[in-house]
Design an enzyme around this catalytic site. Structure first.
Site, PDB file in Angstrom:
ATOM      1  N   TRP A   1       0.828  -1.219   0.000  1.00 10.45           N
ATOM      2  CA  TRP A   1       0.000   0.000   0.000  1.00 10.45           C
ATOM      3  C   TRP A   1       0.859   1.264   0.000  1.00 10.45           C
ATOM      4  O   TRP A   1       0.331   2.376  -0.037  1.00 10.45           O
ATOM      5  CB  TRP A   1      -0.941   0.001   1.206  1.00 10.45           C
ATOM      6  N   LYS A   2       2.150   1.105   0.117  1.00 15.64           N
ATOM      7  CA  LYS A   2       3.084   2.252   0.112  1.00 15.64           C
ATOM      8  C   LYS A   2       2.603   3.314   1.121  1.00 15.64           C
ATOM      9  O   LYS A   2       2.131   2.955   2.193  1.00 15.64           O
ATOM     10  CB  LYS A   2       3.240   2.795  -1.304  1.00 15.64           C
TER      11      LYS A   2
ATOM     12  N   HIS B   1      13.015  -2.151  -1.395  1.00 14.96           N
ATOM     13  CA  HIS B   1      12.152  -1.670  -2.486  1.00 14.96           C
ATOM     14  C   HIS B   1      12.862  -0.532  -3.213  1.00 14.96           C
ATOM     15  O   HIS B   1      13.581   0.259  -2.591  1.00 14.96           O
ATOM     16  CB  HIS B   1      10.817  -1.193  -1.907  1.00 14.96           C
TER      17      HIS B   1
ATOM     18  N   GLU C   1      11.182  -6.380  -9.561  1.00 17.47           N
ATOM     19  CA  GLU C   1      10.385  -5.202  -9.889  1.00 17.47           C
ATOM     20  C   GLU C   1      11.226  -4.257 -10.745  1.00 17.47           C
ATOM     21  O   GLU C   1      11.998  -3.457 -10.205  1.00 17.47           O
ATOM     22  CB  GLU C   1       9.958  -4.472  -8.616  1.00 17.47           C
TER      23      GLU C   1
ATOM     24  N   GLY D   1       4.319   1.696 -11.407  1.00 19.51           N
ATOM     25  CA  GLY D   1       3.359   2.808 -11.426  1.00 19.51           C
ATOM     26  C   GLY D   1       3.069   3.373 -12.799  1.00 19.51           C
ATOM     27  O   GLY D   1       2.434   4.420 -12.905  1.00 19.51           O
TER      28      GLY D   1
END
Ligand code: 13P
Length: 252
Positions: free
Chosen positions: A11-12, A95, A167, A173
């Site tokens: 959910w960042k 991340h 990723e 995004g």
């Protein structure tokens, strides 16, 4: 290979406490319909104590980061034990947004992975090349280096497990994921890199390799139907229960 697939929601820093609780309730209510997929929610630190108790057995709690020291004078940091105390089983580590905005290096990522494992957490190690590295033909090399440095000294004893999520930074995004073939290729690269450090049998039973980056209901099956891709790490499409369930219902 052939393991149960896993879908992890990151959910960042996108939701308030109230929104996090609401979404956790919606996911929990619908999760009874999700069979054969492990589901993990990673809210902000501040929402962990409220979201954790709302989750049914079938949905696990994860954090988005962790510090490597156990306790002491580290203002603002969160130790692994503070996460297990909140009921976390998983923690995202390395991340690309942490590497970019918080200057996390491979050496720091390695310390976090080791500390998380020591505390009984399952690290979700995130790796991936950026746009320049991709254009320069360095993507495999970059990912191999990130994985090798992050898992230096890792042995996976007892019940310890490890997840590595590929990723590619340049698709996060954007709404445009890489192709399933691209993700499969990198999953193989990651698996080979892991087996340089961890014995192949241990890797097969205790490591999962995921894809992340603009995963949605339309493209998820193209990743998860592949034997070498054990699941997905989802950002934007995990922020609404409808789009998240669209993903969960299409995992193959
Ligand atoms: P998006 O799904 O929004 O591309 O985010 C991916 C991601 O960074 C998950 O950790």
């Amino acid at each position: 290979m052939g393991k149960k697939k896993i879908v992890i929601a990151n959910w960042k820093m996108s939701l308030t406490l109230r929104e996090s609780i609401q979404l956790a309730k919606e996911v929990s209510a619908e999760s009874a319909n999700v069979k054969n997929v492990d589901v993990v929610l990673c809210p902000s630190f501040t929402a962990l104590p409220s979201v954790g108790p709302l989750l049914p057995q079938t949905v696990a709690l994860g954090a988005q980061d962790v510090f490597w020291e156990e306790k002491g004078a580290y203002t603002g940091a969160i130790a692994p034990r503070l996460l297990t105390e909140m009921g976390c089983r998983y923690v995202l580590i390395g991340h690309s947004e942490r590497r970019q905005y918080f200057q996390e290096t491979d050496a720091m990522v390695n310390k976090k992975v080791l500390a998380a494992l020591r505390a009984g957490l399952i690290p979700v190690l995130c790796v991936g090349e950026n746009n320049d590295e991709r254009r320069n033909g360095q993507k495999d090399y970059v990912v191999m280096r990130q994985v090798a440095e992050a898992i230096r000294g890792v042995t996976l004893l007892g019940t310890q497990e490890l997840i590595v999520a590929y990723e590619p930074v340049w698709v996060i995004g954007t709404g445009q994921a890489v192709s399933g073939d691209d993700a499969e290729h990198m999953s193989q690269v990651i698996r080979h890199t892991i087996t340089d450090i961890i014995p192949p049998v241990t890797m097969e039973s205790r490591c999962r390799v995921l894809y992340g980056g603009s995963v949605d209901a339309k493209n998820v099956a193209d990743f998860t139907h592949r034997n070498v891709i054990d699941g997905v790490l989802v950002g934007g499409s995990s922020l609404k229960s409808s789009s998240f369930f669209g993903i969960l219902s299409r995992v193959r």
